[in-house]
Scaffold this motif. Sequence first.
Motif, mmCIF file in Angstrom:
data_model
loop_
_atom_site.group_PDB
_atom_site.id
_atom_site.type_symbol
_atom_site.label_atom_id
_atom_site.label_comp_id
_atom_site.label_asym_id
_atom_site.label_seq_id
_atom_site.Cartn_x
_atom_site.Cartn_y
_atom_site.Cartn_z
ATOM 1 N N THR A 1 52.108 -3.752 -33.477
ATOM 2 C CA THR A 1 53.278 -2.967 -33.065
ATOM 3 C C THR A 1 52.848 -1.589 -32.574
ATOM 4 N N ASP B 1 60.444 0.922 -38.359
ATOM 5 C CA ASP B 1 59.915 0.048 -37.312
ATOM 6 C C ASP B 1 58.897 -0.961 -37.838
ATOM 7 N N ILE B 2 57.954 -0.523 -38.648
ATOM 8 C CA ILE B 2 56.883 -1.424 -39.079
ATOM 9 C C ILE B 2 57.035 -1.885 -40.523
ATOM 10 N N ASN C 1 50.288 -7.352 -38.052
ATOM 11 C CA ASN C 1 51.601 -7.183 -37.412
ATOM 12 C C ASN C 1 51.914 -5.713 -37.177
ATOM 13 N N GLN C 2 51.647 -4.879 -38.184
ATOM 14 C CA GLN C 2 51.961 -3.454 -38.066
ATOM 15 C C GLN C 2 51.069 -2.770 -37.038
#
Length: 337
Positions: free
Chosen positions: A66, A22-23, A62-63
Amino acid sequence: MKSKHLIAAGFLALIAASAQADIGYQYVTVGDPGNANDPATGSIYGEVDYTYDIGKYDVTLNQYVTFLNAVAKADPYGLYNSRMTDPNSAGISQSGSSGSYSYSVIGSGNRPVAAVSWFDAARFANWVQNGQLTGLETAATTEEGAYTLDGATSGIILKNANAVNWIPTESEWYKAAYFDPTASGGTGGYWTYATRSNTAPGNVVGNGTNQANFNTIANGFYSVTQSNVYDTNQNYLTNVGAFTNSASAYGTYDQNGDVNNWNDAVSGNDRGVRGGSWGSNAVNLASSYRVLVVPGAEGSTTGFRLASVSVPEPGVAMSLLLAGGWLLARRRRSSAT
């Protein structure tokens, strides 16, 4: 056969938990188990007697965004805080109201997240270990896994024995940053800086060697602006890996500069921080420099990276996966008869 079933199941869980689909969090492997502690620390730090993985980069905006959008619609444990909009290290913005919060990146999402506490990092590690699920901040997402937090936002919480992803121990972090197995004619040794140098780095962004994002003590120049004038509205973070030829011996980036990193050291009521940040001078980057702070602190110069169980090479992992499937199928057949 019970022990074999458990071993297979453990490998299956490890492989699944370490996929990071996902990340896209990237790890490098730190091998050479059994290296000696660094004599420069009084032989206290650096020895790790097992192979492990550690983040190639700091966890990025960004991670972390999320993560927030997955679990922090209500955010009872403060995974987000207003310091994440600090212009010098922004950041992340929050919109909406409790129960329907949403989050977005301010500027480049490839810069490291800052203003996170040790508890924020531990909850992120739990979330990664638990499969990066979407839901409330509960045992299934953030509260159990590598660490049993169950709502804790203060005190000292130790890593669980079943941890697959965790905040590095001080020696794990130190070894990845400063140890070089090829030094001293191949017997191994330590650098003073995480840029494979005993000389203080420069701070010019790009492909030069021995460079990092910090405030040079000689002239007070900030890396991003190359100016000695501090600007309250200037973002001083660089993208992770921006200093492309200044990795550690194991291939990690920015263990010196950009943001300080939490580690799992414990001293009284404090946890460890190492590495220096965009506002640090060279003294703060050196292997001899360590900081202890309360784990709830959320400084605008502090982020983190994760460590992980070292995953076998793809061919070995596939063999284990097939073996695990065979063992489980055999168990089902045995139960049926």
